[in-house]
Motif scaffolding. Structure first.
Motif, PDB file in Angstrom:
ATOM      1  N   LEU A  43      -7.077   3.270  -5.120  1.00 49.29           N
ATOM      2  CA  LEU A  43      -7.139   1.674  -4.677  1.00 49.29           C
ATOM      3  C   LEU A  43      -7.800   0.551  -6.057  1.00 49.29           C
TER       4      LEU A  43
ATOM      5  N   LEU B 177      -2.748  -2.519   3.874  1.00 49.05           N
ATOM      6  CA  LEU B 177      -3.630  -1.469   3.985  1.00 49.05           C
ATOM      7  C   LEU B 177      -3.996  -0.813   5.060  1.00 49.05           C
TER       8      LEU B 177
ATOM      9  N   LEU C 143      -2.509   1.780   0.278  1.00 51.17           N
ATOM     10  CA  LEU C 143      -2.063   0.357   0.084  1.00 51.17           C
ATOM     11  C   LEU C 143      -0.465   0.687  -0.007  1.00 51.17           C
TER      12      LEU C 143
END
Length: 447
Positions: A72, A28, A54
């Motif tokens: 996310l 991330l 990510l």
């Protein structure tokens, strides 16, 4: 964001494992970049960009798949887990595709200065204005400021893998860049200066503006010299350009793909005994410093060329597995959108103990090269180059008149072997740096 990022990464690992993945890595990254350009004291452009996402890498029966997302949410993370596994099913098995296991610890680095984020927009704009103002005040012949820029960026990285690595760090840097033109009669010359730092209060806008102006003014009246063989001094910026040509060839990836001029030369002399080349991902004050690389491997100092002898290459986990060695912590990734490649961090030539002034004084006759043109045309595999050059003529150990309209050519390995003087003025330009280098003899093509 740290705890939230770790939670998201852990969730990604759990979902990928439940779907059948073997080894799993979640990377991330959230970042912010700001750029301000000033012209004639007024803000020409201001850009602020943010990015967060990510990247998920999975391995199943030796096959690797990768997918990324900027969303996310749990649903999006589940979707990229499925996508990464689907991508893995379409690749060939490779036994060297592995993930690193946990390490005892990472280097403790001071790489985040909160003052960069705390400084207001007007304060940052004022730095660009000061740089422009100082350049104009140095000499009335400075008549065009092409660009006066302040830039900063910060990033937070979190990496978790299925072997138990769970690590995070935060970093930031700031910098200034100026490009300008000085003119006299029909003659005009360009000058530039740049400086990137980890500390906001280390930026000296006025000094940088004066440096750029001096570079332009000192070249007014430049003309070619006759073709000759002579000693050549490479200013740090120029020497760093040649180092950049070497960088890709010092990676194990280039060697394994047959694209390195250093292949098969480990243990052999590839440069002058005065030359030591180092890559150090944990260097204090280094713009590219971080406690771990894009795979979670600790960074550190790797001596690539030691006193002229080729010591080895830069590795990530994959190239290290192929060669049966340890990763050097050079699994570099620019963002969450890509998998780690082998790359340099803070790459530099170690300084000597001689000042540039002493090098010039001891040279006799030669050329002090301050700029080259066409470095992008050099061949990084063979090392051959032929570039335009400008600089200052050295006569009887003294800088005399400006020179332009000449060319220098050769091979970068031959250039390294001919280095007979190394300055004490190591200067970084972003992630690469060099001191002044003196090359005993080079071909200078002039009129």
């Amino acid at each position: 964001m740290v705890n939230n990022a770790l939670n998201i990464a852990q969730f990604a690992l759990e979902r990928a494992a439940a779907l059948g993945a073997g080894m799993i890595e979640a990377y991330l990254n959230s970042g912010r970049e700001m750029t301000v350009e000033v012209r004639e004291g007024r803000v020409e452009t201001m850009k602020l960009a943010r990015d967060c996402g990510l990247g998920l890498r999975v391995m199943v029966d030796g096959k690797t798949g990768f997918a990324f997302t900027t969303d996310l949410s749990r649903e999006a993370v589940e979707n990229i887990a499925r996508q990464a596994l689907a991508n893995a099913s379409r690749t060939a098995a490779d036994p060297y595709r592995v993930l690193p296991k946990p390490y005892a610890g990472y280097p403790r680095l001071d790489i985040y200065d909160p003052a960069i984020n705390q400084a207001g927009e007007e304060e940052k704009i004022e730095l660009a204005r000061q740089m422009e103002k100082a350049a104009r005040e140095l000499d009335s012949r400075v008549n065009i400021i092409e660009s006066s820029v302040y830039q900063d960026a910060e990033s937070e990285v979190t990496l978790v893998n299925s072997h138990g690595i769970a690590a995070t760090y935060r970093t930031a840097f700031c910098g200034l860049y100026i490009a300008l033109v000085a003119g006299e009669g029909e003659d005009s010359q360009t000058g530039f200066a740049l400086d990137y730092r980890l500390r906001f209060n280390e930026l000296d806008a006025a000094a940088l503006g004066r440096r750029a102006a001096e570079r332009a003014v000192r070249m007014l009246g430049a003309r070619p010299v006759s073709t000759r063989q002579a000693a050549v001094l490479l200013e740090p910026y120029v020497a760093t350009g040649f180092l950049g040509l070497l960088g890709p060839g010092l990676t194990a990836e280039a060697v394994q793909k047959g694209r390195s001029l250093f292949a098969g030369r480990v243990g052999r002399n590839v440069a002058s005994p005065k030359v030591t080349v180092v890559d150090d991902g944990a260097r204090p004050g280094g713009i590219a410093s971080a406690p771990f690389d894009g795979e979670g491997v600790p960074t550190g100092r790797t001596e690539l060329i030691g006193h002229g002898v080729l010591k080895g290459f830069l590795h990530n986990t994959y190239t290290a597995a192929k060669d049966g060695v340890k990763s050097t912590g050079n699994g570099v990734r620019d963002s969450f959108k890509a998998t780690p490649e082998v790359g340099t961090t803070n790459l530099y030539i170690e300084p000597g103990d001689t000042s540039p002034a002493e090098l010039i004084k001891n040279t006799g006759d030669g050329l002090y090269v301050t700029e080259v043109m066409g470095m992008h045309t050099a061949n990084p595999i063979s090392g051959d180059f032929s570039v335009g050059a400008s600089g200052i003529l050295i006569e009887n150990g003294t800088l005399t008149r400006p020179v332009r309209g000449v060319a220098i050519a050769g091979n970068v390995l031959e250039l390294l072997k001919a280095v007979d003087g190394v300055g004490n003025d190591l200067t970084f330009f972003g992630g690469k740096g060099s001191p002044t280098l003196r090359v005993s003899r080079m071909s200078i093509s002039g009129r």
